[in-house]
Design an enzyme around this catalytic site. Structure first.
Site, PDB file in Angstrom:
ATOM      1  N   THR A  89       0.842  -1.217   0.000  1.00 39.46           N
ATOM      2  CA  THR A  89       0.000   0.000   0.000  1.00 39.46           C
ATOM      3  C   THR A  89       0.870   1.258   0.000  1.00 39.46           C
ATOM      4  OG1 THR A  89      -0.138   0.008   2.423  1.00 39.46           O
ATOM      5  CG2 THR A  89      -1.910  -1.113   1.247  1.00 39.46           C
TER       6      THR A  89
ATOM      7  N   ALA B 295       4.299  -1.363   9.507  1.00 41.56           N
ATOM      8  CA  ALA B 295       3.739  -2.194   8.446  1.00 41.56           C
ATOM      9  C   ALA B 295       2.542  -2.968   8.964  1.00 41.56           C
ATOM     10  CB  ALA B 295       4.814  -3.166   7.944  1.00 41.56           C
TER      11      ALA B 295
ATOM     12  N   SER C 156      -4.666  -2.166   7.320  1.00 40.07           N
ATOM     13  CA  SER C 156      -5.419  -1.286   8.229  1.00 40.07           C
ATOM     14  C   SER C 156      -6.731  -0.761   7.646  1.00 40.07           C
ATOM     15  CB  SER C 156      -4.530  -0.124   8.674  1.00 40.07           C
ATOM     16  OG  SER C 156      -4.072   0.603   7.560  1.00 40.07           O
TER      17      SER C 156
ATOM     18  N   TYR D   2      -9.632  -5.834  12.689  1.00 45.47           N
ATOM     19  CA  TYR D   2      -8.445  -4.965  12.651  1.00 45.47           C
ATOM     20  C   TYR D   2      -8.035  -4.594  14.075  1.00 45.47           C
ATOM     21  CZ  TYR D   2      -5.941  -0.493  12.349  1.00 45.47           C
ATOM     22  OH  TYR D   2      -5.037   0.531  12.526  1.00 45.47           O
TER      23      TYR D   2
ATOM     24  N   ARG E 266     -21.871   3.596   8.868  1.00 45.74           N
ATOM     25  CA  ARG E 266     -20.897   2.595   8.454  1.00 45.74           C
ATOM     26  C   ARG E 266     -20.789   1.594   9.608  1.00 45.74           C
ATOM     27  NH1 ARG E 266     -14.895   4.740   7.018  1.00 45.74           N
ATOM     28  NH2 ARG E 266     -14.838   4.913   9.274  1.00 45.74           N
TER      29      ARG E 266
HETATM   30  N1  LIG Z   1      -3.718   6.263   9.435  1.00 46.96           N
HETATM   31  C1  LIG Z   1      -4.323   6.227  10.617  1.00 46.96           C
HETATM   32  O1  LIG Z   1      -5.177   7.095  10.927  1.00 46.96           O
HETATM   33  C2  LIG Z   1      -3.980   5.150  11.619  1.00 46.96           C
HETATM   34  C3  LIG Z   1      -4.683   5.116  12.835  1.00 46.96           C
HETATM   35  C4  LIG Z   1      -4.346   4.156  13.777  1.00 46.96           C
HETATM   36  C5  LIG Z   1      -3.323   3.244  13.527  1.00 46.96           C
HETATM   37  N2  LIG Z   1      -2.674   3.271  12.328  1.00 46.96           N
HETATM   38  C6  LIG Z   1      -1.606   2.290  12.098  1.00 46.96           C
HETATM   39  O2  LIG Z   1      -0.431   2.991  11.687  1.00 46.96           O
HETATM   40  C7  LIG Z   1       0.344   2.190  10.791  1.00 46.96           C
HETATM   41  C8  LIG Z   1       0.648   2.989   9.545  1.00 46.96           C
HETATM   42  O3  LIG Z   1      -0.575   3.398   8.946  1.00 46.96           O
HETATM   43  P1  LIG Z   1      -0.574   4.196   7.553  1.00 46.96           P
HETATM   44  O4  LIG Z   1      -1.844   4.957   7.497  1.00 46.96           O
HETATM   45  O5  LIG Z   1       0.716   4.870   7.381  1.00 46.96           O
HETATM   46  O6  LIG Z   1      -0.693   2.965   6.536  1.00 46.96           O
HETATM   47  P2  LIG Z   1      -0.015   2.760   5.103  1.00 46.96           P
HETATM   48  O7  LIG Z   1      -0.829   1.690   4.433  1.00 46.96           O
HETATM   49  O8  LIG Z   1       0.165   4.058   4.406  1.00 46.96           O
HETATM   50  O9  LIG Z   1       1.428   2.186   5.467  1.00 46.96           O
HETATM   51  C9  LIG Z   1       1.669   0.827   5.776  1.00 46.96           C
HETATM   52  C10 LIG Z   1       2.938   0.412   5.017  1.00 46.96           C
HETATM   53  O10 LIG Z   1       3.279  -0.926   5.376  1.00 46.96           O
HETATM   54  C11 LIG Z   1       3.630  -1.659   4.196  1.00 46.96           C
HETATM   55  N3  LIG Z   1       3.383  -3.078   4.505  1.00 46.96           N
HETATM   56  C12 LIG Z   1       2.199  -3.652   4.830  1.00 46.96           C
HETATM   57  N4  LIG Z   1       2.373  -4.944   5.125  1.00 46.96           N
HETATM   58  C13 LIG Z   1       3.720  -5.208   4.999  1.00 46.96           C
HETATM   59  C14 LIG Z   1       4.538  -6.353   5.208  1.00 46.96           C
HETATM   60  N5  LIG Z   1       4.022  -7.531   5.588  1.00 46.96           N
HETATM   61  N6  LIG Z   1       5.872  -6.252   5.008  1.00 46.96           N
HETATM   62  C15 LIG Z   1       6.424  -5.061   4.613  1.00 46.96           C
HETATM   63  N7  LIG Z   1       5.695  -3.944   4.418  1.00 46.96           N
HETATM   64  C16 LIG Z   1       4.363  -4.012   4.604  1.00 46.96           C
HETATM   65  C17 LIG Z   1       2.779  -1.057   3.107  1.00 46.96           C
HETATM   66  O11 LIG Z   1       3.280  -1.238   1.788  1.00 46.96           O
HETATM   67  C18 LIG Z   1       2.761   0.428   3.509  1.00 46.96           C
HETATM   68  O12 LIG Z   1       3.824   1.140   2.908  1.00 46.96           O
HETATM   69  C19 LIG Z   1      -0.464   0.923  10.573  1.00 46.96           C
HETATM   70  O13 LIG Z   1       0.050  -0.067  11.426  1.00 46.96           O
HETATM   71  C20 LIG Z   1      -1.886   1.304  10.977  1.00 46.96           C
HETATM   72  O14 LIG Z   1      -2.600   0.197  11.429  1.00 46.96           O
HETATM   73  C21 LIG Z   1      -2.981   4.196  11.361  1.00 46.96           C
HETATM   74  O1  LIG Z   2     -16.394   9.030   3.372  1.00 43.10           O
HETATM   75  C1  LIG Z   2     -16.457   9.071   4.614  1.00 43.10           C
HETATM   76  C2  LIG Z   2     -15.395   8.584   5.423  1.00 43.10           C
HETATM   77  C3  LIG Z   2     -15.535   8.632   6.804  1.00 43.10           C
HETATM   78  N1  LIG Z   2     -16.666   9.137   7.353  1.00 43.10           N
HETATM   79  C4  LIG Z   2     -16.790   9.216   8.814  1.00 43.10           C
HETATM   80  O2  LIG Z   2     -15.724   9.994   9.302  1.00 43.10           O
HETATM   81  C5  LIG Z   2     -15.291   9.496  10.579  1.00 43.10           C
HETATM   82  C6  LIG Z   2     -13.800   9.191  10.509  1.00 43.10           C
HETATM   83  O3  LIG Z   2     -13.638   8.071   9.629  1.00 43.10           O
HETATM   84  P1  LIG Z   2     -12.195   7.579   9.136  1.00 43.10           P
HETATM   85  O4  LIG Z   2     -12.426   6.408   8.235  1.00 43.10           O
HETATM   86  O5  LIG Z   2     -11.438   8.740   8.624  1.00 43.10           O
HETATM   87  O6  LIG Z   2     -11.484   7.122  10.462  1.00 43.10           O
HETATM   88  P2  LIG Z   2     -11.951   6.058  11.566  1.00 43.10           P
HETATM   89  O7  LIG Z   2     -12.360   6.868  12.761  1.00 43.10           O
HETATM   90  O8  LIG Z   2     -12.911   5.083  11.066  1.00 43.10           O
HETATM   91  O9  LIG Z   2     -10.638   5.223  11.692  1.00 43.10           O
HETATM   92  C7  LIG Z   2      -9.469   5.650  12.338  1.00 43.10           C
HETATM   93  O10 LIG Z   2      -9.545   5.249  13.658  1.00 43.10           O
HETATM   94  C8  LIG Z   2      -9.718   3.853  13.808  1.00 43.10           C
HETATM   95  C9  LIG Z   2      -9.860   3.659  15.262  1.00 43.10           C
HETATM   96  O11 LIG Z   2     -11.209   3.661  15.565  1.00 43.10           O
HETATM   97  C10 LIG Z   2      -8.559   3.068  13.198  1.00 43.10           C
HETATM   98  O12 LIG Z   2      -7.394   3.240  13.962  1.00 43.10           O
HETATM   99  C11 LIG Z   2      -8.297   3.528  11.799  1.00 43.10           C
HETATM  100  O13 LIG Z   2      -7.079   2.986  11.340  1.00 43.10           O
HETATM  101  C12 LIG Z   2      -8.224   5.025  11.737  1.00 43.10           C
HETATM  102  O14 LIG Z   2      -8.128   5.441  10.402  1.00 43.10           O
HETATM  103  C13 LIG Z   2     -16.131   8.253  10.855  1.00 43.10           C
HETATM  104  O15 LIG Z   2     -17.189   8.618  11.682  1.00 43.10           O
HETATM  105  C14 LIG Z   2     -16.676   7.861   9.490  1.00 43.10           C
HETATM  106  O16 LIG Z   2     -17.954   7.250   9.537  1.00 43.10           O
HETATM  107  C15 LIG Z   2     -17.706   9.629   6.576  1.00 43.10           C
HETATM  108  O17 LIG Z   2     -18.723  10.073   7.080  1.00 43.10           O
HETATM  109  N2  LIG Z   2     -17.558   9.576   5.220  1.00 43.10           N
END
Ligand SMILES: NC(=O)c1ccc[n+]([C@@H]2O[C@H](COP(=O)([O-])OP(=O)(O)OC[C@H]3O[C@@H](n4cnc5c(N)ncnc54)[C@H](O)[C@@H]3O)[C@@H](O)[C@H]2O)c1
Ligand SMILES: O=c1ccn([C@@H]2O[C@H](COP(=O)(O)OP(=O)(O)O[C@H]3O[C@H](CO)[C@H](O)[C@H](O)[C@H]3O)[C@@H](O)[C@H]2O)c(=O)[nH]1
Length: 326
Positions: A35, A72, A75, A139, A277
């Protein structure tokens, strides 16, 4: 320190890799690009393309790694509901392989990306770290399982571990921003409407028990979140696993977020009411007092307007570059 960033081609990992380099660390990135984006890996990192299970052990040894920042993962919450096996294997299985490789090669520190999703539907707000862990989807369940494994590995093998439970990460840093495909996160989706890439944004549920009926979330700037990782890395204590929430402690409804995006972009951004959702908690707001007290962390960019403006700057520049490249 010589550090390995797994997932360093992804959104958050690339920003942390950039800040680690700025702080003088030697950074290796291991990413299978499932990703992530190769061009998101900061220039001075050593990059290895490959999966954790296949290549982590070799990288730990060859690059003489002293600490791991582990991003990694898979998610996408709905995918975790339809294909939980991918999450147990890709998140828990891969992390156990990584921990075993760390044990074999004597790597003593790990900072792990956990999530607010481990709390499910919380009983009170803001959420402290000792709130019940009751994930509402696979997740979150896999992340909670890894948190438990880290506690046991730390105790048994003397590793110093920190889990950081992120709330809603947004914004951009030094040309690095959020580019998931498909995108599921609210702020980038709303900005895609402003860029003309979508006609409207769906608002998932308007009958929640909140001020305007839409879900409340705690948005944290990716650069502030990244800074907490550097502090966590420095604070790892052998044999201990500590857990910290990372958020600003302020909640915004979906409608409020869309309004801020309208202000920042100057675009009307049509919003269309849609069904809830499945699995979305009504309110998720962090208490990050422990991170502030124990890590000395202070979010320096807490305003939602700033978070959205930085994301908008990233998206407009990326779009312009894509258009120029044809
Ligand atoms: N984005 C958010 O709001 C959010 C919220 C809570 C937790 N997280 C956690 O933070 C971390 C990073 O999230 P992100 O938004 O940057 O995601 P992202 O998808 O942008 O980054 C994940 C990266 O990991 C790599 N990857 C996945 N599986 C792999 C594997 N088995 N080996 C090697 N590389 C692998 C992907 O290619 C990607 O570059 C994740 O663990 C996610 O669960 C993200
Ligand atoms: O097109 C959209 C997308 C999202 N939402 C709403 O916006 C809020 C935020 O949604 P996101 O998908 O941006 O984020 P989440 O709160 O679902 O998820 C985030 O918080 C989670 C923890 O609950 C996980 O950690 C996840 O990885 C992280 O992205 C939610 O109420 C969702 O229903 C909409 O209304 N329309």
């Amino acid at each position: 320190m010589r550090v390995l960033v797994t997932g360093g081609a992804g959104y958050i990992g690339s920003v942390v890799a950039a800040q680690l380099l700025e702080a003088g660390h030697e950074v290796s990135v291991l990413d299978d690009l499932s990703t992530g984006h190769r061009e998101a890996v900061p220039e001075n990192c050593r990059f290895v393309e490959g999966g954790i299970r296949e290549r982590a052990s070799e990288v730990l040894a060859d690059h003489r790694i002293e600490a791991v920042l582990h991003f990694a993962a898979r998610s996408v919450v709905p995918e975790s509901v339809s294909h939980p096996e991918r999450y147990w294997d890709g998140n828990v299985g891969c992390t156990l392989a990584l921990l075993d490789a760390m044990r074999v090669h004597g790597v003593g520190r790990i900072v792990f990306s956990s999530t607010a999703a481990v709390y499910g539907e919380p009983e009170s707000s803001p959420i402290p770290e000792d709130a019940a862990v009751r994930p509402g989807n696979p997740y979150g369940a896999t992340k909670a399982a890894i948190d438990t494994a880290l506690t046991e590995f730390a105790r048994l093998h003397g590793i110093g571990a920190v889990s950081l439970r992120y709330f809603n990460v947004a914004g951009a840093y030094e040309g690095l921003g959020e580019r998931h495909a498909p995108e599921t996160h609210l702020i980038p989706i709303v900005l895609q409407v402003a860029l003309g890439l979508r006609e409207s944004v769906s608002v998932y549920g308007e009958d929640y028990p909140t001020a305007d009926g839409t879900c409340v979330r705690d948005y944290i700037h990716v650069a502030d979140l990244a800074e907490a990782h550097l502090l966590a890395l420095a604070s790892c204590r052998s044999g201990e696993h500590r857990v910290f929430n990372l958020g600003n402690g302020t909640g915004f409804t979906v409608r409020q977020v869309i309004d801020v995006c309208r202000e920042v972009t100057g675009h009307p951004i049509p919003a269309v009411a849609a069904d809830r959702r499945p699995g979305d908690p009504a309110v998720l707001v962090a208490s990050s007092r422990s991170a502030q007290r124990d890590l000395g962390w202070t979010p320096r960019r807490p305003e939602l307007r700033r978070i959205v403006a930085d994301a908008w700057d990233f998206h407009t520049r990326t779009r312009a570059a894509e258009t120029a490249a044809g």
